[in-house]
Design a protein around this motif. Sequence first.
Motif, PDB file in Angstrom:
ATOM      1  N   TYR A   1      -2.094   1.124  -4.304  1.00  0.00           N
ATOM      2  CA  TYR A   1      -1.008   0.152  -4.187  1.00  0.00           C
ATOM      3  C   TYR A   1       0.109   0.477  -5.167  1.00  0.00           C
ATOM      4  N   LYS A   2       1.336   0.256  -4.698  1.00  0.00           N
ATOM      5  CA  LYS A   2       2.522   0.428  -5.544  1.00  0.00           C
ATOM      6  C   LYS A   2       3.129  -0.938  -5.837  1.00  0.00           C
ATOM      7  N   TYR A   3       3.435  -1.184  -7.101  1.00  0.00           N
ATOM      8  CA  TYR A   3       4.022  -2.444  -7.552  1.00  0.00           C
ATOM      9  C   TYR A   3       5.414  -2.148  -8.097  1.00  0.00           C
ATOM     10  N   THR A   4       6.440  -2.656  -7.405  1.00  0.00           N
ATOM     11  CA  THR A   4       7.818  -2.414  -7.809  1.00  0.00           C
ATOM     12  C   THR A   4       8.457  -3.722  -8.256  1.00  0.00           C
ATOM     13  N   PHE A   5       8.977  -3.731  -9.480  1.00  0.00           N
ATOM     14  CA  PHE A   5       9.573  -4.929 -10.057  1.00  0.00           C
ATOM     15  C   PHE A   5      11.094  -4.857  -9.967  1.00  0.00           C
ATOM     16  N   ASP A   6      11.724  -6.020 -10.066  1.00  0.00           N
ATOM     17  CA  ASP A   6      13.182  -6.102  -9.918  1.00  0.00           C
ATOM     18  C   ASP A   6      13.933  -5.287 -10.959  1.00  0.00           C
ATOM     19  N   ASP A   7      13.318  -5.087 -12.109  1.00  0.00           N
ATOM     20  CA  ASP A   7      14.001  -4.323 -13.153  1.00  0.00           C
ATOM     21  C   ASP A   7      13.838  -2.816 -12.965  1.00  0.00           C
ATOM     22  N   GLY A   8      13.229  -2.418 -11.850  1.00  0.00           N
ATOM     23  CA  GLY A   8      13.056  -1.000 -11.573  1.00  0.00           C
ATOM     24  C   GLY A   8      11.712  -0.439 -11.977  1.00  0.00           C
TER      25      GLY A   8
ATOM     26  N   PRO B   1       0.832  -1.205   0.000  1.00  0.00           N
ATOM     27  CA  PRO B   1       0.000   0.000   0.000  1.00  0.00           C
ATOM     28  C   PRO B   1       0.871   1.260   0.000  1.00  0.00           C
ATOM     29  N   ASP B   2       0.528   2.208  -0.858  1.00  0.00           N
ATOM     30  CA  ASP B   2       1.236   3.483  -0.923  1.00  0.00           C
ATOM     31  C   ASP B   2       0.455   4.571  -0.191  1.00  0.00           C
ATOM     32  N   HIS B   3      -0.870   4.422  -0.160  1.00  0.00           N
ATOM     33  CA  HIS B   3      -1.739   5.348   0.571  1.00  0.00           C
ATOM     34  C   HIS B   3      -3.027   4.602   0.904  1.00  0.00           C
ATOM     35  N   VAL B   4      -3.511   4.775   2.122  1.00  0.00           N
ATOM     36  CA  VAL B   4      -4.755   4.117   2.545  1.00  0.00           C
ATOM     37  C   VAL B   4      -5.597   5.090   3.356  1.00  0.00           C
ATOM     38  N   ASP B   5      -6.847   5.234   2.965  1.00  0.00           N
ATOM     39  CA  ASP B   5      -7.848   5.890   3.796  1.00  0.00           C
ATOM     40  C   ASP B   5      -9.174   5.200   3.522  1.00  0.00           C
ATOM     41  N   GLU B   6     -10.246   5.637   4.135  1.00  0.00           N
ATOM     42  CA  GLU B   6     -11.529   4.941   4.000  1.00  0.00           C
ATOM     43  C   GLU B   6     -12.080   4.971   2.580  1.00  0.00           C
ATOM     44  N   GLY B   7     -11.536   5.842   1.742  1.00  0.00           N
ATOM     45  CA  GLY B   7     -12.037   5.932   0.377  1.00  0.00           C
ATOM     46  C   GLY B   7     -11.059   5.532  -0.697  1.00  0.00           C
TER      47      GLY B   7
END
Length: 283
Positions: free
Chosen positions: A217-224, A207-213
């Motif tokens: 999500y952030k997805y980071t791969f090995d290749d950058g 999760p990159d930011h979470v609130d009730e609304g």
Amino acid sequence: MSEDVQVDSTSEFFRLHEQEFGDDPIAVRESDHYAQEYVGGIVDKWDDLIDWQRRAEGEGRFFVDQLTSRGVTRVLDAATGTGFHSVQLAEAGFDTISADGSPQMLAKAFRNGLEHGGHLLRLVHADWRSLKRDVHGEFDAVICLGNSFTHLFSEHDRRKALAEFYSVLKHDGVLIIDQRNYDALLDGKTTGKSTYYYCGEEVNAVPDHVDEGLARYKYTFDDGGEYFLNMYPLRRDYLRGLLRDVGFQRIETFGDFQETAGDREPDFYIHVAEKSYLAELAD
């Protein structure tokens, strides 16, 4: 592609190569925005995130057994993505139609069907809120998996989509719909990582930011490579309530493919909602 594949290759979303969130990404809370998120690199890397083999091992025969036990033969995979579940169902002998709102995901699913068992998937580009316009006929089951339903940000859209799912089901049909365990995320009981659904070892999804609304999500791969998805954090009982409001009679909820998750918080909830009329619930 075959004539059965209904994907508009002239769609503007086929031409998008990068995600677009504007100047204020956490302000993007629109149901239609997902089509600008599932483009380019994240579509190309989505199977690295899933890891088909490990995901299949984690799920086992859960979905096949749920459908088989109800005598299902014809299935609508309403959120096919890159085709994982459509291929699994085809391998198990189900008559499957595969729909998605992302043209780029559908194109990837078509290629995956051929590469994984030589299956010519029957694909339809469809919006759940007007599903019967694009998907015709009735189904014994509709599946909406991969946390896809959480891309709908308004309650009106959620209710309309569920009503469309309900309407394409036969009188005794079943809807199987899943979601992340957002209760645990919102209540600070989990980091939001998943071990059952997103099994790839070369990607980190947090999760990159979470609130009730919003759950961004952030997805980071090995290749950058770095990508994001904005989703609405549905609470478990809220979604169960919507299913009842639409008309589903019996709803059974599993945590990570089990009736109970033991002492830990499950990564995902899977709701199995039956349409068959139960007179005892009418009192």
